[in-house]
Design an enzyme around this catalytic site. Structure first.
Site, PDB file in Angstrom:
ATOM      1  N   GLN B 180      29.640 -22.931  35.056  1.00 13.95           N
ATOM      2  CA  GLN B 180      30.013 -22.094  33.919  1.00 13.95           C
ATOM      3  C   GLN B 180      29.833 -20.615  34.251  1.00 13.95           C
ATOM      4  O   GLN B 180      30.659 -19.779  33.896  1.00 13.95           O
ATOM      5  CB  GLN B 180      29.177 -22.443  32.678  1.00 13.95           C
ATOM      6  CG  GLN B 180      29.436 -23.827  32.108  1.00 13.95           C
ATOM      7  CD  GLN B 180      30.817 -23.963  31.489  1.00 13.95           C
ATOM      8  OE1 GLN B 180      31.445 -22.982  31.060  1.00 13.95           O
ATOM      9  NE2 GLN B 180      31.313 -25.190  31.434  1.00 13.95           N
ATOM     10  N   HIS B 202      38.299 -24.877  38.270  1.00 12.60           N
ATOM     11  CA  HIS B 202      39.128 -24.916  37.052  1.00 12.60           C
ATOM     12  C   HIS B 202      38.477 -24.224  35.858  1.00 12.60           C
ATOM     13  O   HIS B 202      39.113 -23.989  34.850  1.00 12.60           O
ATOM     14  CB  HIS B 202      39.523 -26.352  36.710  1.00 12.60           C
ATOM     15  CG  HIS B 202      38.411 -27.196  36.193  1.00 12.60           C
ATOM     16  ND1 HIS B 202      38.330 -27.555  34.872  1.00 12.60           N
ATOM     17  CD2 HIS B 202      37.323 -27.743  36.798  1.00 12.60           C
ATOM     18  CE1 HIS B 202      37.250 -28.303  34.693  1.00 12.60           C
ATOM     19  NE2 HIS B 202      36.628 -28.427  35.842  1.00 12.60           N
ATOM     20  N   THR B 238      40.411 -34.590  54.953  1.00 17.70           N
ATOM     21  CA  THR B 238      41.337 -33.485  55.175  1.00 17.70           C
ATOM     22  C   THR B 238      41.239 -32.467  54.044  1.00 17.70           C
ATOM     23  O   THR B 238      41.193 -32.828  52.874  1.00 17.70           O
ATOM     24  CB  THR B 238      42.781 -34.028  55.257  1.00 17.70           C
ATOM     25  OG1 THR B 238      42.848 -34.949  56.348  1.00 17.70           O
ATOM     26  CG2 THR B 238      43.791 -32.917  55.459  1.00 17.70           C
ATOM     27  N   CYS B 326      32.541 -37.816  22.107  1.00 16.86           N
ATOM     28  CA  CYS B 326      32.655 -38.936  23.009  1.00 16.86           C
ATOM     29  C   CYS B 326      34.006 -39.577  22.773  1.00 16.86           C
ATOM     30  O   CYS B 326      34.361 -39.877  21.651  1.00 16.86           O
ATOM     31  CB  CYS B 326      31.544 -39.934  22.740  1.00 16.86           C
ATOM     32  SG  CYS B 326      31.802 -41.471  23.601  1.00 16.86           S
TER      33      CYS B 326
END
Lengths: 361, 381
Positions: B180, B202, B238, B326
């Protein structure tokens, strides 16, 4: 109606999946919700709702349709209102219909409340039944057109307030047609078999369920014949249903059936098939779909089980607010605890709990 | 319906310019960085440039990094890499805070379960700040401490520089999950001298599926994915060259616009916090009022279930999050909120609103306009 917000109750099965698809097609703003019900130890039962697989299947359908989908936990309330009542009624020797209570108190209780709270206008389910509004704005509940799938019986606990907030898109479809639509959408659940058993009971059946969860232990007792002689021992009243032939021992000269359960003395009464003819029953309290008691001057059809054929009956007021339902021809599968649902042709007039059944004099 | 995204702590949209920089590595410079030939060298040089660029942004002098699949793998590698039984300088004790991300928390607990390490829990105050004295008392020389830099649920920022100093005084190592933090703070390893640091791209508008573990070169880090010896033998497999380039591009962009963006985010955050606390009775802020991520507003509401609040807001077009959310419908209270001493029933009513560089003022305005009614409806239901 286009653009109105609706909540579709999704189970991961083919019916509710197609229901959601049809609502999207018709231009509604659709949200899918799955109720996480109490499933005891049978989370892995393929046939049950709310298993991880079922959630994944419903989520996949929602993904294909591009609608939001949520799972809402109602385990505790379902356990209390539906499962505990099922256990309690079974212990009293009754044969309960949990789907009736679930629809009345969970789907059209908790879920409908949530639907409105979340700002939606309608609750939509994949039941095979039809709602029609007349000019006086009374909502009528009718059978779905597929006679094999009609589910109006288990919806007979709904009232005007609930029906006016409900849409049943599948009432005018046959099951085969629904599967075709599911195929067209590429739903992997298109050929999923219909669910059969009670969702919370598991694959070992309700007797094994009751022996696991019943609070009062199974008590063995006498099997008597109609002349009062003891002819055997039963393994506990909950294991027997009126009309049952299996499990009462052999060695009888002609086939015998459970024809009565004596709860007070923990006894089962057996007799010949002829003794299973019931000429009337009392039922109540009734939920009248229209909100008011209908005329008793006409002939009704009654269904006394979800899967039984309608029988012609006349009605009489009985004591304690109950209604006496008199069969034109005697029936054999009348069982206290089930729901007696009154119809006029295809329309549900009301439903009430079967209280007592009476043999032909 | 116009939808408003207010869940940047979950993930963030990529900038098209970042995507542009990635594209050639799918189709033209597609080589395998391990290959000897021209195509391989082209790809290898892109990975190398990305590595150096990231280390330079972090102002690291004696660190290196391993590219991973994201924050979770980085956390796993940090904790497992220094505790593996074959590791000669193997660490046998891990100190974690009660507000760690599951990537740290569950990894540590797994290591304890299989007998690799012993775990001890650090204490936090009501805001989620690590108690420095407690840390000091629990440290020994053979310990790895893992403390989240900024918590995802409550946004509280720990003084990781100070915590690193405390650790080093006892000869202990410090790992921090900066997943974060990296989205909003300029990480400067010169000032904040951690031994290991995890990030995932991301969260700062980079691609999903890529991250890295920065580690001090003196640390003996054992590979957890064994294979062709990539990443100096520290992570087989890779390289995902386009994602690595995307992470570099996104991080560069974040550093470049940091001040102006953080000003924008802080303004929105403060407006959200002020209005919610003022207009919604029974609401309180979770996490630290000052030491918190610039984009992060988190609350608990009395008499509301966080999951239902998230659903109702989503249906109204606002995507937010709840600590107890959830997907499969088994909400349980957030362990992080419980660790702050928030009672269980209140912890169920958690809401997290996190804004991002694309969030507009009028989006926040319309969110703040609908929220009180939605909370009210749910309370009366």
């Amino acid at each position: 109606m286009t653009g109105k917000k609706v909540v579709v109750a999704m189970s991961g099965g083919v019916d509710s999946s197609v229901t959601a698809a049809l609502m999207v097609q018709q231009g509604f703003d659709v949200t899918g919700i799955m109720l996480k019900l109490w499933t005891g130890d049978c989370e892995s039962n393929d046939n049950a709702c709310c298993t991880p697989e079922a959630i994944q299947q419903a989520r996949q359908v929602a993904g294909i349709l591009g609608i939001p989908f949520y799972v809402v936990d109602v385990k505790n309330r379902f356990k209390k209102i539906v499962v505990d009542k099922f256990i309690e009624m079974s212990e009293q020797g009754l044969t309960p219909n949990p789907c009736f209570y679930c629809n009345q108190h969970i789907r059209w209780g908790v879920l409908l409340d949530k639907t409105l709270q979340l700002g939606a206008d309608y609750l939509v389910t994949g039941h095979y039944a039809i709602i029609e509004e007349d000019q006086e704005h009374i909502f009528h509940l009718k059978k779905g057109i597929d006679p094999k799938k009609d589910q109006s019986y288990v919806l007979s606990g709904l009232d005007q307030e609930k029906l006016q907030r409900t849409i049943f898109p599948l009432g005018n479809y046959k099951k085969e047609g629904v599967r075709v639509i599911a195929e067209e959408y590429g739903f992997t659940v298109a050929q999923k078999p219909d669910s059969q058993d009670l969702c919370f009971v598991g694959s070992n059946g309700y007797r094994s369920f009751l022996s696991q969860y019943s609070t009062s232990p199974l008590m063995k007792g006498n099997i008597r014949n109609l002349s009062g002689s003891i002819v055997g021992e039963h393994s506990g009243l909950v294991n027997y249903t009126i009309g049952q032939r299996k499990g009462i021992g052999s060695g009888f000269q002609s086939p015998v059936y459970v024809i009565d359960k004596d709860i007070k003395n923990n006894e089962i009464i057996i007799g010949s098939k002829e003794m299973l003819k019931f000429s009337s029953l009392t039922a109540g309290p009734f939920n009248w779909i229209s909100g008011s008691k209908p005329s008793f001057q006409v002939e009704y059809d009654v269904k006394i089980r979800y899967k039984s054929n309608p029988k012609k009956v006349n009605l009489l007021e009985d004591k304690d607010g109950l209604i006496r339902i008199i069969f034109n021809d005697p029936v054999r599968d009348a069982t206290p605890g089930q729901v007696a649902v009154l119809y006029i042709q295809d329309e549900v007039i009301g439903g009430g709990l079967i209280h007592e059944v009476f043999r032909e004099k | 319906m116009d939808r408003v995204y207010l869940d940047y702590a979950a993930t963030s949209p990529m900038d098209p310019r970042t995507v542009e920089r990635m594209l050639p590595f799918f189709t033209q410079q597609f080589g395998n960085p391990s290959s000897l030939h021209y195509f391989g060298q082209q790809a290898d040089s892109a990975v190398d440039l990305a590595r150096n660029a990231i280390l330079r942004l972090f102002k690291s002098l004696d660190h290196d990094l391993v590219f991973t699949s994201g924050g979770t793998e980085s956390d796993n590698l940090a904790l497992k890499g220094v505790t593996t039984p074959i590791n000669q300088s193997r660490i046998k004790r891990i100190l974690i805070s009660p507000i760690e991300h599951p990537a740290v928390d569950k990894t540590a607990k797994r290591l304890e379960q299989d007998g690799t390490v012993q775990i001890d829990l650090l204490r936090v105050d009501n805001y989620g700040l690590i108690l420095h004295n407690d840390l000091q008392n629990k440290l020994t020389g053979t310990t790895l401490a893992s403390v989240v830099w900024a918590n995802n649920e409550i946004g509280t920022i720990n003084d990781i520089g100070k915590i690193a100093q405390i650790c080093h005084k006892s000869g202990a190592l410090l790992h921090t999950d900066a997943v974060q933090a990296a989205a909003h703070l300029n990480i400067n390893l010169n000032e904040t001298d951690v031994d290991m640091l995890s990030i995932g791209a991301h969260k700062f508008s980079g691609p999903k599926g890529v991250g890295c573990l920065v580690f001090r070169k003196t640390i003996n880090l054992d590979s957890q994915i064994v294979g062709g010896g990539q990443e100096s033998g520290k992570r087989g497999g890779t390289h995902n060259v386009p994602l690595i380039v995307g992470m570099q591009a996104a991080l560069e962009m974040a550093y470049k616009d940091r001040e102006s963006i953080n000003l924008h985010l802080t303004n929105l955050r403060d407006q959200i916090i002020a209005e919610i606390l003022k207009n919604i009775p029974g609401s309180s802020l979770t996490g630290h009022p000052v030491y918190r991520l610039p984009n992060h507003a988190s609350f608990v509401f009395e008499g509301v279930k966080g999951q239902e609040l998230v659903i109702a807001l989503d249906m109204a077009g606002f995507s937010v999050s709840s600590g107890s959310a959830c997907k499969v419908g088994n909400p349980s209270p957030s362990q992080v909120l419980l660790a702050l001493g928030i009672p269980e029933n209140l912890a169920m009513g958690a809401l997290r609103v996190t804004v991002g560089r694309n969030t507009k003022e009028d989006e926040v305005r319309s969110f703040l306009d609908v929220l009180p009614n939605i909370v009210n409806n749910l309370r009366n239901g």
